[in-house]
Enzyme design. Structure first.
Site, short mmCIF file in Angstrom:
data_model
loop_
_atom_site.label_atom_id
_atom_site.label_comp_id
_atom_site.label_asym_id
_atom_site.label_seq_id
_atom_site.Cartn_x
_atom_site.Cartn_y
_atom_site.Cartn_z
N CYS A 238 0.79 -1.19 0.02
CA CYS A 238 -0.02 -0.04 0.05
C CYS A 238 0.96 1.26 -0.05
CB CYS A 238 -0.93 -0.02 1.30
SG CYS A 238 -2.35 1.13 1.29
N ASP B 113 -8.13 -5.36 -6.77
CA ASP B 113 -7.87 -4.29 -5.80
C ASP B 113 -8.54 -2.98 -5.97
OD1 ASP B 113 -6.72 -2.40 -4.09
OD2 ASP B 113 -4.63 -3.07 -4.60
N HIS C 170 -6.53 -6.41 -2.39
CA HIS C 170 -5.61 -5.18 -1.86
C HIS C 170 -4.58 -6.02 -0.76
CE1 HIS C 170 -3.67 -1.50 -1.26
NE2 HIS C 170 -3.87 -1.56 0.05
#
Length: 421
Positions: free
Chosen positions: A251, A324, A359
């Site tokens: 991330c 994602d 994700h």
């Protein structure tokens, strides 16, 4: 591994049958990325049973997984060899009792299972119930507890509080020195140690770095110098081989990583989240869960907001979830690949794209989190972000990517003549 491979057998108590069922788990104590085998013997032949796993998290929530089985003609159920006829997973799934864990009915929304104290194991109770229906209202025929560890035997954990740095250092047992890994997490903030502990259990000195408290990320004044300092603290540690240091990230940490390996000292960490128009790109789904994909897509159209990845001179592995919903992972990987190829550096890039994967790509058998709570730094309010993915393919991606991540690290940090961040 955590001790010798062995069978642990538990026999049902209070059972009136002359040959009560025997539940076996092998190994009963293991690292979280290691598979186990679950076997039940002494059952009535060709009869329905339910196997359930139950975990009480450090946050006080209960997580469960279960599969519905039918004993064979010899009165056995083997999770590794037999089909589950429904439950939280179906088919032949040796680790379904772990990767399909989910909050029990009636739990709080937006939960994500993460280990906080890595010096203790996750304790998972595996139980056998008679029949396929209403097992929660019945007592189990037999149960046992299995331990799942992130931190292997002999690993040293050292809390880092010197100067401005905040983190935890994990050192493998043995004389060393070892390759080093800087571990960076994402926009949720806080200090997450479990991936570092697991990597240390695989032979790397790992520094899990905290760069802001949960919900307290500010939009000013955090420069890459903080991360460069952390990298050099790790590199200069006496148990680390100086030219064998890498970075693993997820991330927001990935933006930081790209800046570090491109040797940029001008980009601010906060650049990802500072412009007002970026928040205008946030969408919500039918459950009022926030979707941030379009924030990243807008940034890709802003050359001034992108790291100059053409300057990267080290091997780079990108692991992408094709579903994602928190970040435009595939489009970002396309952009990075195009830029590096144009600079004649495409050979440095390895790319893994996983369909129907979200994700949060974590170590193997981690429960899939399709949407999770996060505290917004701008308002200090809790929202639920949608991460995407479908449970089974997401779990398969975690297993496959972890093996390839370990292979990538081993090749470039242990086997190569020279490794460089």
């Amino acid at each position: 591994r955590l001790g010798p491979v062995r069978w642990t057998k538990v026999t049902a108590t209070g059972c009136t049958a002359s040959t009560p069922p025997i539940l076996s788990v092998r190994p009963s104590r293991a690292l979280v990325d290691e598979a186990f085998e679950v076997l039940v013997e002494n059952l009535p032949p060709v009869s329905p049973f339910t196997l359930r796993s139950l975990l009480h998290s450090e946050d006080g929530d209960d997580w469960e997984a279960y599969g519905r089985y039918v004993s064979d003609h010899s009165g056995r159920v083997s999770v590794s060899e037999d089909l589950s006829f429904g439950g939280t997973y179906s088919g032949m799934e040796p680790m379904g009792l772990i990767w399909s864990l989910r909050p029990v009915p009636g739990s709080r929304t937006g939960l994500r299972l993460r280990k906080k104290d890595v010096t203790t194991p996750m304790l998972i109770t595996i139980s056998l119930y008679n029949g396929h229906e209403d097992f929660r209202d019945n007592s189990p025929l037999v149960s046992m507890v299995t331990e799942r560890w992130y931190m292997g035997p002999g690993i040293q954990r050292i809390e880092i509080t010197d100067g401005e740095l905040r983190g935890a250092l994990f050192i493998p047992p043995g004389p060393g020195p070892f390759p080093g890994i800087l571990d960076l997490w994402g926009g949720g903030g806080g200090l997450l140690e479990y991936r570092s502990a697991l990597l240390a259990s695989r032979g790397y000195v790992c520094l899990a770095l905290e760069y802001f408290k949960t919900g307290q990320m500010k939009s000013t004044d955090m420069s890459f110098e903080y991360f460069e300092n952390a990298y050099h603290v790790l590199k200069d540690h006496p148990q680390v081989i100086p030219d064998r240091v890498g970075i693993i990230s997820l991330c927001l940490g990935t933006i930081v990583t790209l800046g570090l390996v491109a040797e940029s000292t001008e980009i601010k960490v906060s650049l990802l989240l500072t412009k007002t128009y970026e928040f205008n790109k946030i969408r919500v789904d039918e459950n009022n869960h926030q979707i941030w994909r379009d924030v990243g897509l807008a940034l890709l159209q802003e050359p001034s907001m992108k790291v100059d990845v053409a300057k990267i001179n080290c091997p780079l592995l990108l692991v992408n979830g094709c579903d994602d919903q928190n970040w435009c992972a595939v489009e970002t990987a396309d952009d990075i690949s195009k830029t590096m190829n144009a600079a004649g550096k495409g050979h440095l890039l390895t790319r893994l794209d996983y369909p129907e994967t979200g994700h949060l790509i974590e170590p193997p058998f981690s429960p899939h989190c399709p949407a999770g709570n996060i505290i917004m730094y701008s308002s200090n309010q809790k929202v639920i972000q949608r991460y995407g993915g479908k449970t089974k393919p997401h779990s398969d991606a975690q297993d496959d990517s972890w093996r390839k991540i370990l292979s990538f690290l081993r090749h470039h940090l242990y086997c190569s003549q020279k490794a460089k961040m």
